[in-house]
Design a protein around this motif. Structure first.
Motif, short mmCIF file in Angstrom:
data_model
loop_
_atom_site.label_atom_id
_atom_site.label_comp_id
_atom_site.label_asym_id
_atom_site.label_seq_id
_atom_site.Cartn_x
_atom_site.Cartn_y
_atom_site.Cartn_z
N LYS A 1 36.10 39.03 42.27
CA LYS A 1 37.59 39.12 42.13
C LYS A 1 37.17 40.39 40.87
O LYS A 1 38.52 41.63 41.71
CB LYS A 1 38.96 38.41 41.29
N THR A 2 37.34 39.96 39.97
CA THR A 2 37.37 40.99 38.02
C THR A 2 37.05 42.73 38.79
O THR A 2 37.72 43.84 38.49
CB THR A 2 37.13 41.31 37.45
N PHE B 1 35.88 43.85 42.05
CA PHE B 1 37.13 43.84 42.59
C PHE B 1 38.75 45.14 42.38
O PHE B 1 39.01 46.68 42.92
CB PHE B 1 37.80 43.55 43.90
N ILE B 2 38.66 44.17 41.56
CA ILE B 2 40.64 44.52 40.98
C ILE B 2 40.01 45.84 39.74
O ILE B 2 40.60 47.04 40.00
CB ILE B 2 40.99 43.67 39.91
N PHE C 1 39.47 48.81 42.82
CA PHE C 1 40.38 49.34 43.76
C PHE C 1 41.33 49.74 42.63
O PHE C 1 42.47 50.92 43.08
CB PHE C 1 41.28 47.72 44.44
#
Lengths: 440, 309
Positions: free
Chosen positions: B7-8, B10-11, B14
């Protein structure tokens, strides 16, 4: 756990934002106020008779002269000239970063094996469009221009190009990167079926090359497809008139129709088969020559304004940067065509961000149905003799075989003739000045 | 734990993507917006400093229509009506769309009278006089210029809708030339460019005089055509008129800002030339032609006085 929650939310927000932005970029349309939209809305509707062209095929030399041991020659089959030119346009060049060299002498005949002679001073910016450039260092030579290219194979087996301006005596050097370049030169140099050319170097300018012997080109008559009616011109009218609903048409006393919206006017002459258009735009800043060529070619491509058939084409014949004016001339089988009314043989555009003036033929040559005998033209030797004797021939920059366009109503006749280029442009060589020559 | 790391990652990805997209988005907005020209504000400043009388410009957004008109042919009945109004010698020139008339008794006109008084005086002696407005005077020949109106707005500098009245040294109208058009069609009104952007396009094109250009009259809306045909239908576009330093006249097209420059002496000269050309097609006797030729030659000469000074 709480941190993971925030991360999930943050990630979702970022994904959503990226989607929104992407859609935004795709769909963004500025809300032009109708009245502030000065550009015309060009539609994509093309002329039925026309097609698109690339810069490579529009900027072409009028003569390709091979030199070996002081003997000059060129292709007898004009199609070979086109093939040769297309082949060398595949080359990629380097070395333009040396820039423009001033005060250069015209290369000696020992210094080159082929020269390409262009009918105009081609803006150097066009080199980028004619060839492939290894590095984009066109800026160094952007301000220059050339009317001849000399090709030479040097000792190390690579091919060198010299772009030369015969008026300004400036040159631009470049080297061909392709390994097989020298072979291409040799292959075409050794090709059979060449005719010899006379070099006339007595004039003030660069040497003039004239084909030896009596010209063997036929007098031709073509059927002709005209597009002068309102439905034929519809794409053009859509293209040029922003406000089609207010446009009116009027018969002209001289024959033909005037289309106008009170601002612009397009006059289509039916029997004369050409049109004149003017949009009274204010004077524009002058733009660079190669940009002028780019923009006018794009404009013509947008409505498929190149209305030539298989054996003829339009070629760049003049660029006047001061007046923002570009001329594309009809060329049949690599021989230029000159009209008694030259508007029948040229597409001429004065550019002010949009066309300010746009004059062009409204016909397309059909099939040649009558191959007449070659007319009794003076031989190349006689022309050279004329140059020797005639007064004022010093101002002549070039002599070429071409066609005189004769409008015969339902057909167009191309009559071979000799033409000369001087400071005022191209005109037919006045053969009466040559009395005493030939059989008369 | 692993999912947390992804998730990190991906953050970060993005975030970078979004920054890039935002940048792209701002760029497209800039390049596509019509006011994207950076030089514009500077030019405006420059214009404000140089052009006087900008406060005269009307600010409101004006709407007006393109009109299609046809040249009016004067008839024998018209000539009769005219002769009943006052005694005059009338000649129809061209295909009948140009009228030349000489008064038996010259009509006095007070040079100091108002615009409305001049219009009233003229309307008593010519056909459809109410359709014409007084435009100005050609200082060289003293001729008075009247423009035909449509929808009570003048048709500027057209050879198809004018009256030019020739005046003698005693301030009397001796003769006049007249043409007229009739409306055939009228489009839906569309918004015109503002008077301000019209004067900007003149300024941008360097069309205004170099020294102290001053707007000397409140700009008005009228009609103009670049294509002046004698016959058939022609379109007139709504346009702005600017008078600069009193005697320079500019007409700016209200739709796209193309413009043309005019002056009164040239306009009068062109009307006389039109009359000279019109004699060829008219049914006149040789004597009449000769007489008119002399008249027009004299009139032409009178317009040239100031040129030689």
């Amino acid at each position: 756990m709480r941190l993971e929650m925030i991360k999930t939310l943050g990630l979702s927000a970022l994904i959503a934002a990226s989607l929104l932005l992407t859609l935004g970029i795709w769909n963004y349309k500025p809300n032009y106020d109708e009245t502030e939209n000065v550009e015309s809305n060009y539609t994509d509707e093309p002329l039925q008779a026309g097609h698109e062209e690339s810069k490579k095929s529009i900027i072409e030399p009028s003569k390709v002269i091979f030199q070996a041991n002081g003997i000059f020659s060129s292709f007898e089959n004009r199609g070979d000239q086109e093939a040769f030119y297309q082949e060398i346009q595949e080359w990629s060049l380097t070395g333009l970063d040396q820039g423009i060299q001033t005060d250069q002498k015209l290369p000696d005949s020992d210094d080159y094996s082929v020269q390409l002679i262009y009918p105009l001073e081609v803006p150097a910016g066009a080199i980028r469009d004619l060839f492939t450039l290894e590095e984009n260092n066109i800026n160094q030579v952007q301000r220059g221009s050339f009317d001849r290219i000399f090709l030479n194979e040097n000792n190390s087996g690579t091919v060198e190009l010299v772009f030369y301006n015969t008026e300004a005596k400036m040159s631009i050097h470049a080297e061909v990167q392709n390994a097989g370049a020298a072979d291409v030169l040799d292959q075409y140099a050794d090709m059979d079926g060449k005719i010899n050319y006379i070099e006339y170097a007595e004039g003030a300018g660069a040497p003039i090359y004239i084909p030896q012997g009596e010209p063997e080109i036929n007098d031709l008559t073509f059927s002709v497809d005209t597009f002068t009616t309102i439905s034929d011109l519809d794409p053009l009218l859509n293209n040029l008139f922003t406000n089609r609903e207010v446009m009116t048409s009027n018969r002209l006393e001289s024959g033909g129709t005037s289309y106008s919206d009170g601002i612009r006017e397009l006059r289509a002459y039916e029997s004369e088969k050409y049109m004149e258009y003017v949009n009274p735009l204010p004077e524009n800043r002058t733009i660079e020559g190669s940009e002028l060529v780019n923009q006018t070619i794009n404009f013509l491509n947008a409505h498929r304004g190149w209305t030539n058939s298989a054996n003829d084409e339009y070629q760049l014949y003049n660029v006047n940067v001061q007046r923002n004016e570009v001329t594309y001339r009809l060329v049949y089988n690599e021989y230029p065509v000159f009209g008694q009314n030259d508007k029948q043989a040229t597409i001429q555009i004065t550019w002010r961000n949009q066309p300010y003036k746009y004059d062009r033929p409204l016909f397309k040559l059909g099939e040649a149905f009558d191959y007449g005998e070659p007319p009794d033209l003076p031989s190349g030797e006689e022309i050279a003799g004329y140059l020797e004797d005639a007064k004022g021939s010093g101002s002549i920059k070039d002599i070429a075989l071409g066609y005189k366009l004769v409008d015969e109503g339902i057909s167009i006749r191309l009559v071979p003739a000799w033409f000369k280029q001087d400071t005022t442009g191209w005109s037919e060589l006045d053969l009466s000045e040559m009395s005493g020559l030939g059989e008369e | 734990m692993q999912w947390g790391q992804i998730k990190t990652l991906f953050i970060i990805c993005f975030l970078i993507l979004d920054i890039f997209l935002l940048q792209q988005f701002l760029k497209t907005m800039d390049s596509r917006s019509p006011s994207g020209d950076i030089a514009e504000p500077k030019l405006e400043e420059y214009m404000k400093e140089n052009v006087k009388g900008l406060d005269k410009l009307p600010e409101e957004q004006v709407k007006d229509s393109f009109i299609t008109v046809k040249a009016r042919n004067f008839t024998a009945d018209d000539v009769k009506t005219l002769k009943a109004m006052s005694e005059q010698e009338v000649d129809l020139l061209g295909s009948g769309n140009l009228l030349y008339s000489e008064f038996k008794e010259p009509v006095p006109i007070d040079p100091d009278s108002t615009k409305a008084e001049k219009e009233l005086e003229l309307s008593e002696h010519i056909l459809s006089g109410g359709e014409y407005v007084y435009w100005g005077k050609d200082d060289a020949s003293g001729a008075l210029i009247f423009f035909q109106t449509n929808n009570s707005k003048p048709i500027y500098y057209s050879q198809s809708g004018f009256v030019v009245a020739f005046v003698n040294s005693d301030n009397e109208i001796t003769s006049y030339l007249q043409t007229a058009v009739d409306e055939v069609d009228r489009q839906e009104p569309k918004s015109m460019i503002t008077a301000y952007s019209a004067i900007s396009s003149l300024f941008k094109a360097n069309a205004l005089p170099m020294e102290d250009p001053e707007i000397t009259e409140t700009p008005t809306v009228g009609y103009y055509s670049f294509v002046d045909l004698d016959e058939g239908q022609q379109v007139f576009a709504p346009s702005w008129h600017f008078a600069i330093n009193d005697d320079l006249h500019y007409v700016v097209m209200g739709s796209e800002g193309q413009f043309s420059q005019h002056d009164n002496p040239t306009f009068v000269r062109n009307t006389i030339r039109k009359a000279q050309d019109g004699m060829r097609d008219a049914k006149l006797s040789d004597e009449e032609i000769e007489e008119l030729q002399n008249v027009y030659q004299r009139l032409l000469e009178s317009t040239r006085v100031s040129d030689e000074e």
